[in-house]
Design an enzyme around this catalytic site. Structure first.
Site, PDB file in Angstrom:
ATOM      1  N   THR A 140       0.306  -3.182  -8.302  1.00  0.00           N
ATOM      2  CA  THR A 140      -1.087  -3.381  -7.901  1.00  0.00           C
ATOM      3  C   THR A 140      -1.955  -2.938  -9.077  1.00  0.00           C
ATOM      4  O   THR A 140      -1.457  -2.246  -9.961  1.00  0.00           O
ATOM      5  CB  THR A 140      -1.413  -2.507  -6.655  1.00  0.00           C
ATOM      6  N   GLY A 160      -1.016  -6.675   2.603  1.00  0.00           N
ATOM      7  CA  GLY A 160      -0.710  -5.267   2.346  1.00  0.00           C
ATOM      8  C   GLY A 160      -1.905  -4.368   2.587  1.00  0.00           C
ATOM      9  O   GLY A 160      -2.901  -4.755   3.215  1.00  0.00           O
ATOM     10  N   ASP A 161      -1.819  -3.155   2.087  1.00  0.00           N
ATOM     11  CA  ASP A 161      -2.879  -2.164   2.296  1.00  0.00           C
ATOM     12  C   ASP A 161      -4.101  -2.398   1.414  1.00  0.00           C
ATOM     13  O   ASP A 161      -5.225  -2.033   1.775  1.00  0.00           O
ATOM     14  CB  ASP A 161      -2.341  -0.753   2.013  1.00  0.00           C
ATOM     15  N   GLY A 180       1.431   1.237  -3.518  1.00  0.00           N
ATOM     16  CA  GLY A 180       2.693   1.701  -2.938  1.00  0.00           C
ATOM     17  C   GLY A 180       3.113   0.828  -1.778  1.00  0.00           C
ATOM     18  O   GLY A 180       2.653  -0.318  -1.656  1.00  0.00           O
ATOM     19  N   THR A 181       3.964   1.366  -0.928  1.00  0.00           N
ATOM     20  CA  THR A 181       4.491   0.623   0.226  1.00  0.00           C
ATOM     21  C   THR A 181       3.353   0.375   1.217  1.00  0.00           C
ATOM     22  O   THR A 181       3.019   1.232   2.040  1.00  0.00           O
ATOM     23  CB  THR A 181       5.594   1.467   0.923  1.00  0.00           C
TER      24      THR A 181
HETATM   25  N1  ASP Z   1       0.385  -1.727  -1.972  1.00  0.00           N
HETATM   26  C1  ASP Z   1       0.770  -3.037  -2.414  1.00  0.00           C
HETATM   27  C2  ASP Z   1       1.143  -3.865  -1.211  1.00  0.00           C
HETATM   28  O1  ASP Z   1       1.748  -3.363  -0.297  1.00  0.00           O
HETATM   29  C3  ASP Z   1       1.913  -3.027  -3.379  1.00  0.00           C
HETATM   30  C4  ASP Z   1       1.785  -1.994  -4.480  1.00  0.00           C
HETATM   31  O2  ASP Z   1       0.800  -1.322  -4.595  1.00  0.00           O
HETATM   32  O3  ASP Z   1       2.693  -1.860  -5.268  1.00  0.00           O
HETATM   33  O4  ASP Z   1       0.862  -5.026  -1.208  1.00  0.00           O
END
Ligand code: ASP
Length: 315
Positions: free
Chosen positions: A178, A208-209, A230-231
């Site tokens: 990201t 995603g978030d 992140g996740t």
């Molecule tokens: N947070 C991002 C998502 O879940 C991925 C990432 O930040 O690596 O889409």
């Protein structure tokens, strides 16, 4: 009124290439890309510009760089498509704009900003978003522009792994990434922006978030501006960014404490990653709970600091 010192922090995601696989030239390229993003944002802040403009400018530089999973260089869905998410938020007014599942605008962060400025709503996704964005003053690119062989290879590898039932031993770099920025301007206003291609081989339509206000992106002058990586699913369920603001507001915690506690707690729930955050005063914080996070910051002295893993910052 006391003079406010501008500050800026950026991240290029927690999907870092492992330290053992990153040769000096690769490391230099990532540091240079982070510095270019800092320069774009800092030019604006140093000239008395707004946190919102600085965040958008820094994110655009990273979206244009195929090293990062956002804009050009975004990862592919399981169906081999590109579906990007982005959000931007203004800490002064709490205005926010977000887009999801889009492919076309060269800079998804500018698409999010157009939603904030002109759509009368906060969040647009998919075909409806594209309909609105085609009428806006933003550049579009053909699908080829966003394509990178590296991301295509990562998709192929992941699809064959799934077919074989082998365990997931991919590096963070092959899984996700990201880009994001948070800024405080000389007027004391905060802003945050985040943009991503999401997770490699994600299901079509998955969001995603990053574009979810309060999860991956949040800004409020009284507490903080936050951009996460992140996740995504875990960050959404724990409203990661808004949780940091809540701890500052209701529990009187410092930015540093709130941000590092939330990042540690996310890991306990399976949420690996990190974030950048900035408050009404003081330096930004950049905690992460995984092996690395492409990141950088700049405070009143104008010195750019960049780092990838847990090494000392390069200045
Ligand atoms: N947070 C991002 C998502 O879940 C991925 C990432 O930040 O690596 O889409």
């Amino acid at each position: 009124m006391a003079k406010v010192e501008p500050a800026l922090a950026i991240h290029g995601g927690a999907g870092t290439i492992p330290a053992s696989a990153l040769d000096p030239a690769g490391a230099d390229a990532h540091h240079a890309a982070l510095r270019a993003a800092l320069a774009a944002g800092w030019d604006i802040l140093g000239g008395g510009g707004t946190a919102l403009d600085a965040v958008a400018a820094a994110v655009c530089v990273m979206e244009d760089d195929p090293l990062f999973n956002a804009g050009r260089g975004a990862v592919f869905t399981a169906a081999g498509a590109l579906e990007m998410d982005a959000a931007i938020m203004d800490g002064e007014t709490r205005a926010a704009g977000a887009v999801a599942v889009i492919c076309g605008p060269r800079n998804p962060i500018l698409a999010a900003r157009a939603v904030m400025a002109d759509s009368g709503t906060v969040f647009l996704a998919g075909a409806g978003a594209e309909l609105f964005l085609r009428d806006q003053d933003i550049a579009f690119m053909p699908p080829d522009y966003f394509f990178t062989q590296r991301r295509r290879d990562a998709l192929k590898l992941e699809l064959s792994r799934r077919a074989s039932g082998a365990p997931d031993t991919r590096s963070d770099a092959d899984r996700h990434g990201t880009v994001g920025a948070v800024a405080r301007d000389a007027h004391g206003n905060l802003a945050a922006g985040t943009s991503t291609g999401g997770m490699t081989a994600k299901p079509p339509g998955r969001i995603g978030d990053c574009p979810v206000i309060g999860a991956g992106t949040f800004a409020d002058n009284a507490t903080c501006a936050v951009s996460t990586t992140g996740t995504g699913e875990v960050f959404i369920r724990f409203t990661a960014a808004a949780e940091i603001a809540a701890r500052i507001r209701h529990a009187g915690q410092s930015l540093d404490r709130a941000a590092s506690d939330v990042v540690a707690e996310l890991l306990n729930r399976g949420g690996d990653g990190g974030l950048i955050a900035i408050g009404p005063a003081g330096p930004p914080v950049l905690p992460f709970n995984c092996s690395g996070m492409y990141r950088g910051f700049c405070t009143a002295d104008g010195v750019f600091h960049t780092a990838i893993h847990r090494e000392e910052y390069r200045r």
